[in-house]
Write an enzyme that holds these catalytic residues in place. Structure first.
Site, PDB file in Angstrom:
ATOM      1  N   GLY A 214     -22.069  53.580  16.071  1.00 19.63           N
ATOM      2  CA  GLY A 214     -21.094  52.549  16.423  1.00 19.63           C
ATOM      3  C   GLY A 214     -21.464  51.228  15.795  1.00 19.63           C
ATOM      4  O   GLY A 214     -22.283  51.183  14.881  1.00 19.63           O
ATOM      5  N   ASN A 215     -20.863  50.176  16.278  1.00 15.65           N
ATOM      6  CA  ASN A 215     -21.200  48.851  15.754  1.00 15.65           C
ATOM      7  C   ASN A 215     -21.088  47.825  16.869  1.00 15.65           C
ATOM      8  O   ASN A 215     -20.682  48.153  17.984  1.00 15.65           O
ATOM      9  CB  ASN A 215     -20.316  48.510  14.556  1.00 15.65           C
ATOM     10  N   ARG A 216     -21.432  46.571  16.550  1.00 17.33           N
ATOM     11  CA  ARG A 216     -21.575  45.564  17.602  1.00 17.33           C
ATOM     12  C   ARG A 216     -20.279  44.840  17.952  1.00 17.33           C
ATOM     13  O   ARG A 216     -20.305  43.891  18.716  1.00 17.33           O
ATOM     14  CB  ARG A 216     -22.620  44.532  17.166  1.00 17.33           C
ATOM     15  N   SER A 217     -19.152  45.237  17.403  1.00 15.44           N
ATOM     16  CA  SER A 217     -17.931  44.481  17.668  1.00 15.44           C
ATOM     17  C   SER A 217     -17.550  44.537  19.154  1.00 15.44           C
ATOM     18  O   SER A 217     -17.467  45.606  19.745  1.00 15.44           O
ATOM     19  CB  SER A 217     -16.785  45.053  16.830  1.00 15.44           C
TER      20      SER A 217
END
Ligand code: CTP
Length: 414
Positions: A214-217
């Site tokens: 995933g990512n930090r958004s």
């Protein structure tokens, strides 16, 4: 004339709050600008403001009675009515004390009551000494107010009361007036009758039922874009990927988990849309295979095979390709979170990406440890395919959202 008079009723009702600072006299100029442009202005000073500039000045300039108290004219319930009926509340100067009272939700004078009951846009123009503006308490109050959607302008830099100089000067009356005008234009619905699609959050590419890439958004910028578009009159579809924020009122929310879910949802929702804003952080790669059951470790100490990745589809590129292929009158906006590197600056990468992606606008922001992700403020440069670039200085994600729509509106088909 009475409130029932249709001429008065048709005029925009502005409450001009005046805080108790030396710059209170400059609010008289703002009052003139507002009244001369046809607005119906009621001045609500604080008690301290009246020590700087007396009620007769405000009464003469506005043609209305003026008080700081909730106990005057009680039969008319002004402490509720003024805020409820206002189309815009502008506070100039907003002192450190007034910002603190507004952030805390106090109701200890008429202006504080107006701020609590107003459901219209609120603009605050701070003025104070630099030490007060820089104090963590004031910074926190400003952040709270901005998060709630109040447009808190940055103070000007220059000569303050006494011999000191620095940030803290009341912005010029013309600047405050311009901010009010822009806020009222948005309120008047420059996206009315338009359909817009916004993607927000970050996609998750699952390895097994519990693990994902995933990512930090956080989705905050995309949610601010959706809320701002609703406020400006648009029909909004928000494609939300893994965001834990309350749904913005008035938007239709479609959930997506992976890049592929998001691709299907965005392409489906946007065929007839006037604008699509891709604020979501979409994975570029996903595991080539997904395991249905949780991957277990065994007692031998062995590690699983390396994760093999494959490319995902580029949704923004597909949107641009469809728009061009089907000659859709659709504005396509991309986002680019960049860091500078040896190959070029943040803006160099942004310009190259805009050209590569073929979208109309690219909102470029620099990301890093405390920038861009999971925070309430953002700063950006909006690059246009026509070569234009608009700098949005550090501001709330709501203000950045409004700047994006300000850039989109002139590009919409007539
Ligand atoms: N985007 C997309 N589909 C993808 C990846 C990105 O639609 N698979 C969109 C994002 O929503 C954003 C824009 O493309 O609006 C730019 O995203 P970014 O990740 O910066 O672009 P990439 O082309 O992946 O470039 P980079 O190699 O710098 O990651």
């Amino acid at each position: 004339m009475t409130d029932a008079d249709p001429v008065v009723a048709a005029r925009t009702r502005v409450v001009l709050g005046v805080g108790g600072g030396i710059a209170a006299y400059k609010a008289a100029e703002l009052l003139r600008l507002l009244s001369e442009s046809g607005h119906d202005v009621t001045v609500v000073p604080t008690r301290a403001a009246l020590r700087f500039v007396g009620a007769p000045t405000w009464e003469a300039l506005s043609g209305k009675p003026v008080t700081a108290e909730v106990w005057d004219d009680v039969a008319d319930v002004p402490h509720v009515r003024l805020g409820q009926q206002a189309d815009l509340v502008v506070v100039a100067p907003a002192t450190a004390d007034l910002l603190a009272r507004a952030a805390a939700g106090l109701a200890d004078d008429l202006l504080a009551n107006v701020l609590l009951t107003a459901r219209c846009p609120v603009v605050m123009a701070p003025a104070m000494h630099t030490e007060m503006w820089d104090h963590p308490a004031t910074r926190a109050n400003v952040a709270t107010l901005r998060e709630r959607g109040v447009l808190v302008l940055d103070p000007g830099v220059g000569r303050l009361t006494g011999k000191d100089t620095g940030p803290g000067r009341l912005p010029e009356a013309a600047q405050i007036f311009e901010a009010c005008r822009a806020v009222l234009a948005r309120r008047d619905g420059d996206l009315a009758g338009r359909t817009v699609v916004v993607s927000a959050g970050g996609t998750r590419e699952h390895l097994d039922p519990v693990r994902f890439l995933g990512n930090r958004s956080s989705g905050k910028q995309g949610y601010a874009l959706a809320a701002s578009a609703v406020a400006r009159g648009a029909r909004v579809v928000l494609v939300s990927a893994n965001v834990s924020l309350p749904d913005p009122a008035g938007a239709t929310v479609v959930r997506a988990r992976s890049a592929e879910d998001l691709r299907v949802a965005v392409l489906d929702a946007s065929r007839d849309a006037d604008a699509v804003v891709m604020a979501a952080a979409v994975a570029d790669f996903r595991p080539a295979s997904t395991v249905e059951h949780k991957i277990k470790k065994d007692d031998s100490g062995s590690v699983p095979a390396p994760i093999v990745l494959e490319r995902t589809a580029d949704v923004l590129a597909e949107l641009v390709a469809r728009r061009d292929r089907e000659a859709l009158a659709q504005v396509v906006v991309g986002f680019a979170a960049e860091t500078g590197d040896s190959e070029g600056s943040v803006l160099d990468h942004g310009r190259a990406k805009l050209a590569r992606k073929g979208c109309d606008l690219l909102v470029v922001n620099e990301v890093g440890d405390s920038r861009g992700f999971e925070v309430d403020e953002n700063e950006a440069v909006i690059l246009g395919s026509d070569g234009s670039s608009t700098v949005v200085p550090r501001a709330s994600k709501t203000a950045v959202a409004d700047a994006v729509w300000d850039a989109v509106v002139p590009l919409l088909r007539p």
